[in-house]
Design an enzyme around this catalytic site. Sequence first.
Site, mmCIF file in Angstrom:
data_model
loop_
_atom_site.group_PDB
_atom_site.id
_atom_site.type_symbol
_atom_site.label_atom_id
_atom_site.label_comp_id
_atom_site.label_asym_id
_atom_site.label_seq_id
_atom_site.Cartn_x
_atom_site.Cartn_y
_atom_site.Cartn_z
ATOM 1 C CD GLU A 299 22.841 -71.782 -3.963
ATOM 2 O OE1 GLU A 299 21.906 -72.564 -4.257
ATOM 3 O OE2 GLU A 299 22.687 -70.560 -3.828
ATOM 4 C CD GLU B 23 20.239 -70.434 -8.129
ATOM 5 O OE1 GLU B 23 19.040 -70.163 -7.985
ATOM 6 O OE2 GLU B 23 20.745 -71.494 -7.718
#
Length: 643
Positions: free
Chosen positions: A270, A190
């Site tokens: 995710e 991320e």
Amino acid sequence: MECMKFENKLAAVFCAFCFIFIVWQLQTADCRSFSVDYEKDCFLKDGKPFQYVSGSIHYSRVPRFYWQDRLKKMYMTGLNSIQTYVPWNFHEPIQGIYNFKGDRDLEHFLDLANQTGLLVILRPGPYICAEWEMGGLPSWLLQKPNIVLRSTDPDYLQAVDNWLNVLLPKIRRWLYSNGGNIISVQVENEYGSYFACDYNYLRHLKVMFQYFLGESTVLFTTDGNTDWEMTCGTLQGLHATIDFGTDTNITEAFMRQRKFQPNGPLVNSEFYTGWLDHWGDVHAFVKSENITSMLMEMFALGVNVNMYMFEGGTNFGYWNGAEFNERYLPVVTSYDYDAPLSEAGDPTEKLFAIKSVISKFFSVPAGPMPPPTQKYAYGYVSLKKVSCITELLDDLCPQGPVHSYYPITFEEMKQSYGYMLYRTKLPKAFQSPTPLISPLNGIHDRGYVLINGLYQGVMERDTTLVLNVTGQEGDYLDILMENMGRINFGSNINERKGLVSNLYLGNYILTDWLIYALSFDEAVSSGLLQAEMRHYHSTVRRIENLKGPTVYKGTLEIQNVAWDTFLNLKRWTKGQVWINGINLGRYWSTKGPQQTLFVPGPILSTSVPNNITVLELEEASSTKQILFMNRPQLNNTVMRGEH
Ligand SMILES: *[C@@H]1O[C@H](CO)[C@@H](O)[C@H](O)[C@H]1NC(C)=O
Ligand SMILES: *[C@@H]1O[C@H](CO)[C@@H](O)[C@H](O)[C@H]1NC(C)=O
Ligand SMILES: *[C@@H]1O[C@H](CO)[C@@H](O)[C@H](O)[C@H]1NC(C)=O
Ligand SMILES: *[C@@H]1O[C@H](CO)[C@@H](O)[C@H](O)[C@H]1NC(C)=O
Ligand SMILES: *[C@@H]1O[C@H](CO)[C@@H](O)[C@H](O)[C@H]1NC(C)=O
Ligand SMILES: *[C@@H]1O[C@H](CO)[C@@H](O)[C@H](O)[C@H]1NC(C)=O
């Protein structure tokens, strides 16, 4: 199928030299390959289209002896893959000293997954977030004052390169194409949500990963589902994937992935099956129906899904991270996550609901789901006071204190985690209540204040920066500082711990500190804190006092079997627990929502008494009893956070 051509050529060369070798080649060279098909927009495994159904499990949050059990349960749910992070700080505790043993034996974990029939999506960082202490970065990086983490800062990159030089060669043999089970490897994590947006850093990592893992290994990035995150987190040559939970519109999310990754497989790296808790939160949970309806939709679209988490586990020891959202919010010890497998690894109703959706799209292995592990309520155990913290400094800090005119941090003291004690003397008598103040919000993260060993109260980052005290000139002022876990997300991941700025007492700046780096874990392991109650060598009159940082001990004797159990410290306040030297993590009964600590059965002994050590930081229960229960209690918020 380039791989086959290469294999044939290889065989032809060897043919001239060794006929037996060819026979062996023909038997074993099954041309294993894993790649991205940018025309058909899918993964290819051995040249055939492949869709993964994966679940996250972090080996660092599950005791080694339970790895196989959890993996088997994931396999029996119908997953064909797992995803795991590699926390750098778990493996390189001290710069240049590496640990891959026991609970840190990554290759053993990969081996068990391989034996179970599970492929692996590996996320080796170097930064992982994961609600893990400092997002997986080692705190020793902060010994360099102005280091810019997750960037091309030369000191940061040098440390990263040294680590990847150790880690990636171990990974190589586990790549799918090399006969192992790793199908893809994530670069950073991320990165688009981090302020630095340093493409040269991502490029550097890409070069390193390709150098060690080969040009053909599938490398990818994962980012939140917004344009700004995808902009700074993606890089040409790395497959761009997204992550999102049940509150997101699937069509819109994949339109975003397509904007940054026009071809190749759709991936939700995710998909949130639940969520984490901070101390003081209302316990988070996500309904099974929301999970299953979205899974159904994603499977039908051919999306590759990783469920985060499938097995959450536990933030043992000091491994919990923290968030910074207007104020500092540490993550609780349990990482149950309301995941399909509970913190203790038990299949939940959510798991069976997910299994039933998977079975509509994929073949699910026949046979029974392994049962939950046995649980037992061992009942109450009475503890005895060992001593208050100020009497234990010789045992907790055998090397003695460091003297400093102004306070220095954990990082400057080379103390990564846990607790340090800061001691000075009152510069004069303060007869009436005088404010002890941290004007720059420098209590990282909680300070337990004592004068001549008597507890005065707690100071806390962002919330309690003033505490009135009284005392005589020359009295000891002790502050036990607790590092409650470093921030794991955002621009504050470089924060320091301890007293990070000066304290004032009235108008006086406090100086001339003795700073004790405390080694609780070493003292517990060597049995020092199990000794009988100490003789006080201080001159202060002692009364039976439940208040202030104090060590308690006790034993749990088990007759027959060592089963999993849950330790409840109801009517205690806040602290840390060890059983048989294993640091089970923090409790904070007066806050919640977590009320029980998971105690894995295999750490308990049936032949000798089990040694319990409790460090209570504020106030012990008047009964001094603790309770072993047969079920967890994670949903009891006593005091709400202010966010
Ligand atoms: C992984 O498992 C497969 C199938 O059991 C086996 O052939 C292979 O040797 C294993 N790989 C490694 C690296 O152990
Ligand atoms: C979950 O599903 C319910 C309907 O069953 C819906 O009302 C709710 O908004 C959903 N929650 C989320 C977070 O999507
Ligand atoms: C999701 O977004 C698409 C495109 O904006 C829209 O057509 C669709 O109705 C949305 N779905 C839901 C369930 O809101
Ligand atoms: C500290 O004591 C003073 C009186 O000396 C009082 O006015 C003040 O409210 C007290 N502050 C706190 C935080 O208790
Ligand atoms: C607990 O401590 C005692 C005394 O130090 C020791 O004999 C015993 O082996 C310890 N128990 C365990 C399970 O390690
Ligand atoms: C948590 O506790 C609250 C209050 O007791 C209850 O309303 C809620 O349903 C519980 N949540 C879960 C997931 O058990």
